[in-house]
Scaffold this active site. Structure first.
Site, short mmCIF file in Angstrom:
data_model
loop_
_atom_site.label_atom_id
_atom_site.label_comp_id
_atom_site.label_asym_id
_atom_site.label_seq_id
_atom_site.Cartn_x
_atom_site.Cartn_y
_atom_site.Cartn_z
N GLY A 1 0.81 -1.22 0.00
CA GLY A 1 0.00 0.00 0.00
C GLY A 1 0.84 1.27 0.00
CB ALA A 2 1.77 3.67 1.60
CG MET A 3 8.32 2.30 2.75
SD MET A 3 8.20 0.95 3.98
CE MET A 3 9.36 1.55 5.20
CG HIS B 1 -0.67 2.70 8.72
ND1 HIS B 1 -1.06 1.83 9.71
CD2 HIS B 1 0.51 2.25 8.27
CE1 HIS B 1 -0.14 0.89 9.83
NE2 HIS B 1 0.82 1.12 8.97
CD GLU B 2 2.28 3.77 5.26
OE1 GLU B 2 3.37 3.63 5.84
OE2 GLU B 2 1.51 2.81 5.02
CD GLU C 1 3.80 -1.91 9.98
OE1 GLU C 1 2.74 -1.26 9.98
OE2 GLU C 1 4.81 -1.55 9.33
#
Ligand code: B3K
Ligand code: ZN
Length: 882
Positions: free
Chosen positions: A269-271, A305-306, A328
């Site tokens: 999804g993303a980082m 979240h990120e 996480e």
């Protein structure tokens, strides 16, 4: 003999601190499409906590070493040993020392999308978990924290934008060439998995942000040219996230810039790279015409979240990859809370629990089950799972329930204070809560170590004479791989006793109670709790708000569940009571279908849902959730073994049709009442109204009542937003085969040039529960819009087929299994992570009826017997069969 690709398992018990530390990293990256040169200057010193006199051994992965120097002296070939996967310095080691290592990589040939690669021409990086070693030799482990300065150089024409972590320092031209450079410095020590750089032809939007203490931050979102108008929602979500984290957790941003880059080719999804988040563009780009309400909600949640990782993950990182849930699980908990505050808390909770039950519970019940903190792995990328993320978040939520909000916040404050700048463990995390609250959390810590979903069974007894109500509660956890014997867990059950008038009774602390008000804390295999002064027979409302991630056997009768579905003051349990009834009906109905009988519609449940539908006091988004019949995988999970997916689908469709028929006037009324007038807005209230009206339409269409199909076709044509248009298309595709092909063709013609929308079109076709679907999906793999090289396309078409089409993936003739295995093997050489993810769709194969089970087993064995598998796919195949 060991297969050559088979790595030895890594064990938590074998953890040792690093022998050498890296204080600073200076990277000089000269971008070139096929021959990028990376020079890394590493200032290193022995770790006082490491082994005295140990050599320097650095990690690599498919690297080509060009040169190496120690303290400015080029090393002779006999002074080091370099392979593509490691670099050992054999020369005598001064201390401290500076190593200068030059490597060359080919970003255009990097199809694994780990390390430095190109996405539609843009250079970008992905380093978590072990991708930095594909850029340069390095101690690639999260407990080596260094300060990075990065110079990136590229042809100006090819990459006018050059970004890295931290703050911008300098830009300029390279004299006498068409190249330019940018220098970035990140003052915050970080592990190499948080390194990132981007170079490309990108456009950006910017916004200023001032933190609570007055730091001015420039926020930037970079997208491919022409897509800027789709970035504003992500920017809005980012600003709201930043403010929320200050208010809810006292966490402020800590650099002068915060950048997000959206790329089209991304493994997940993303980082959360420090100061430079790289996103799958699916979770950034949104416009009313191209994104659904669900897409908007996902973008909001993932942007948050990120961003939240900046404190939970980046400022405090993980000591080793076994501690993955430390960042996480905690960060998922934080993003869930953010979305709950921004939207409807009850509806968010329902959505989160649905996800947990549909993804994590099956994982916990199958061969891939593992603890929230695993203690061994062969391939860490296979442990970015629903268990680590979603169950990890539930464990943090339970901690908050047990301690109460104030003590929980004190524990978080202490965690930030005590471990800022460190690489921490779950023990460190729990110690902060234990110390801040004076609570012993040793028993609670088992949630991190013991896999499997506990089953909690309850029976209640009211004693009229004594005016007492006793709950006898037992817990049991079934064996999971490697854990045959289970211990009782600490389970906080939030409870209420609902009186005959539908209101909560005032309940004092029960005998045997030991938790905060309204919370029973189970610690033993069996326990009893007795409430006093209970003058009327109550209905217990148990595990309110889903306070613990357990399977509850409440022992309640249908009448009692119906009562809760109508009256429970806890909205989650009101929803859950109706779902429990529906599930009980669906299990019986599946049995009936298998026996060739036609199940009778559940009149009482339908009546209860009818009254939910017409209750003006209820949030439309909540009603939509209540009307959503449990999914096929929910039903399969409830059945547990010998599952026939065809019978499950028939039973489920039968219930939906029965609901549509019985409630047609009410559904048609609601469809009209909840139309969302005016221009599209993605806000939660508008999205909730759309969700409800479209759920009503779906039931009318499947039951062919009240002109359901005609209304759907009209909605498809008139829609001014993707939520309505795609819902209408889905309903037509599933419930009106006669309209399907024309509608699908129209949709493709409208959106052919928009890959993210084409993904919806692919996924929808992969989901249809009909025998023709496999041929359709197979044909789509050669469609010009499809590509095995793009993870989003693969997940949309093949991933959806495997994970969201129970009847066709598990076809009795085995063709669905065969197709997915062929795809896994075709993909493995190119992108092992995506291939392994696809293979994990077999996770519940043992629960199937014997014919399908045998087919799944044969398919998995075919994978396992293939030579040259990636460690990723070999690991999933082996564990799935184990
Ligand atoms: N930390 C990343 C996931 C990396 C996955 C590596 N296989 C995104 C996230 O959870 O925020
Ligand atoms: Zn994360």
């Amino acid at each position: 003999m060991l297969r050559d690709a088979e790595p030895q398992p890594v064990r938590l018990a074998d953890y040792r601190p690093p022998d050498w530390l890296v204080d600073t990293v200076e990277l000089d990256i000269r971008l070139d499409p096929t021959a990028t040169r990376i020079t890394a200057r590493l200032a290193m010193r022995p770790n006082p906590g490491g082994r005295e006199g140990s050599p320097i051994v650095l990690d690599g992965d498919e690297l080509t070493l060009k040169s190496i120097a120690l303290d400015g002296e080029r090393l002779a070939p006999e002074a080091y040993a370099a392979t593509p996967s490691s670099l050992t310095i054999l020369a005598p080691l001064p201390r401290p020392l500076v190593l200068e290592i030059e490597t060359e990589v080919n970003p255009s040939a990097n199809t694994k999308l780990m390390g430095l690669y190109r996405s539609s021409g843009t250079y970008c990086t992905q380093c978590e978990a072990e991708g930095f070693r594909r850029i340069t030799y390095f101690p690639d482990r999260p407990d080596v924290l260094a300060v990075y300065t990065v110079r990136i150089e590229a042809a100006r024409e090819e990459a006018p934008v050059l970004l890295a972590n931290g703050n911008p320092v300098e830009t300029g031209s390279v004299a006498g060439t068409d190249r330019h450079y940018a220098i970035w410095h990140d003052p915050w020590p970080k592990p190499c998995y948080l390194f990132a750089m981007v170079g490309g032809r990108l456009e950006r939007i910017t916004e200023p942000f001032v933190t609570a203490s007055g730091r001015a931050v420039e926020l930037g979102i970079y997208v491919e040219p022409g897509k800027l108008d789709r970035a504003s929602y992500a920017m809005d979500a980012l600003k709201r996230s930043m403010r929320w984290d200050e208010e809810a957790f006292g966490c402020e941003y800590d650099l002068d810039v915060f950048n997000i880059v959206a790329v089209a080719d991304f493994n997940m999804g993303a980082m959360e790279n420090k100061g430079l988040n790289v996103f799958n563009d699916k979770y950034v780009l949104a416009s009313p015409e191209t994104a659904t309400d669900g897409d908007y909600a996902n973008i909001e949640g993932i942007i948050a979240h990120e961003y939240f990782h900046n404190w939970t993950g980046n400022r405090i990182t993980c000591r080793d990859w076994f501690q993955l849930c430390l960042k996480e699980g905690l960060t998922v908990f934080r993003d869930q809370e953010f979305s709950a505050d921004e939207r409807s808390r009850a509806v968010k909770r329902i959505a989160d629990v649905r996800l947990l039950k549909s993804h994590q519970f099956p994982e916990d019940a199958g061969p891939l089950a593992h603890p929230v903190r695993p203690d061994t792995y062969r391939e860490i990328n296979n442990f970015y799972t629903a268990t680590v993320y979603e169950k990890g978040a539930e464990v943090v939520r339970m901690l908050k329930t047990l301690l109460g909000p104030e003590e929980f916040r004190s524990g978080m404050d202490l965690y930030f204070e005590r471990h800022d700048g460190e690489a921490a463990t779950i023990e460190d995390f729990l110690a902060c809560f234990a110390d801040a609250s004076g609570t012993d959390l040793a028993h609670f810590a088992r949630w991190y170590a013991q896999a499997g979903t506990p089953t909690v069974s309850v029976s209640g007894e009211w004693n009229a004479a004594a005016q007492t109500y006793r709950l006898d509660i037992s817990q049991h956890t079934a064996p999971t791989p490697g854990q045959p014997d289970k211990v009782p867990m600490v389970i906080p059950l939030r409870v209420g006793l609902v009186g005959p008038d539908g209101r909560d009774m005032a309940i004092g602390a029960p005998d045997g109670g030991n938790g905060p008000e309204g919370v029973l804390v189970l610690t033993e295999a069996r326990q009893s709790f007795t409430f006093h002064g209970v003058s009327e027979r109550p209905v217990p409302s148990l595990n309110r708000g889903f306070s613990a991630p357990v399977t509850l056997k409440s022992g309640l009768s249908s009448d009692e569940l119906l009562f809760l579905a109508r009256h429970d003051a806890d909205p989650f349990n009101r929803f859950d009571a109706a779902q429990t009834l529906a599930l009980a009906h669906l299990v019986q109905a599946t049995e009936a279908v298998r026996g060739g009988r036609t199940p009778a519609p559940p009149a009482a449940l339908i009546g209860a849902l009818g009254s939910v539908l017409s209750d003006p006091a209820l949030d439309p988004a909540f009603i939509a959730q209540a009307l959503a019949v449990p999914s096929e995988s929910d039903i399969a999970r409830e059945i547990g073994s010998d599952v026939d997916p065809d019978a499950v689908l028939k039973a489920r469709t039968g219930l939906r049709k029965a609901l549509g028929r019985a409630l047609a006037p009410e559904l048609a009324g609601a469809y009209e009442r909840f139309a969302t007038p005016g221009p599209y807005s993605p806000d939660a209230a508008s999205a909730g109204r759309r969700a409800l009206k479209n759920t009503c339409l779906d039931l009318l269409a499947i039951s062919r009542e009240a002109d359901g199909i005609a209304r759907t076709a009209a909605l498809y044509r008139a829609a001014d937003n993707m939520t309505d248009r795609f819902t209408a298309l889905s309903i037509l595709a599933h419930s009106a085969p006669e309209e399907r092909d024309a509608a699908l063709a129209d949709f493709l013609a409208r959106f052919r040039d928009d890959p993210l929308v084409v993904d919806k079109w692919l996924a929808l076709q992969a989901q249809i529960g009909e025998a023709g679907t496999l041929d359709r999906v197979r044909a789509l793999t050669t469609h010009p819009a499809f590509s095995m090289g793009n993870p989003n396309r693969v997940r949309a078409l093949i991933g959806t087929f495997a994970a969201a089409n129970q009847t066709q993936f598990h076809r009795a003739d085995g063709a669905g299994h065969g197709f997915v295995v062929d795809a896994v093997l075709a993909l493995d050489g190119r992108n092992p992570q995506v291939a392994a993810r696809l293979l994990a769709a077999f996770k519940s194969w043992r629960a199937l009826e014997p014919v399908r089970r045998a087919s799944a087993e044969a398919a998995l064995k075919r994978v396992a017997a293939t030579s040259g598998l990636s460690p990723d796919v070999a690991d999933i195949a082996t564990r799935s069969l184990g």
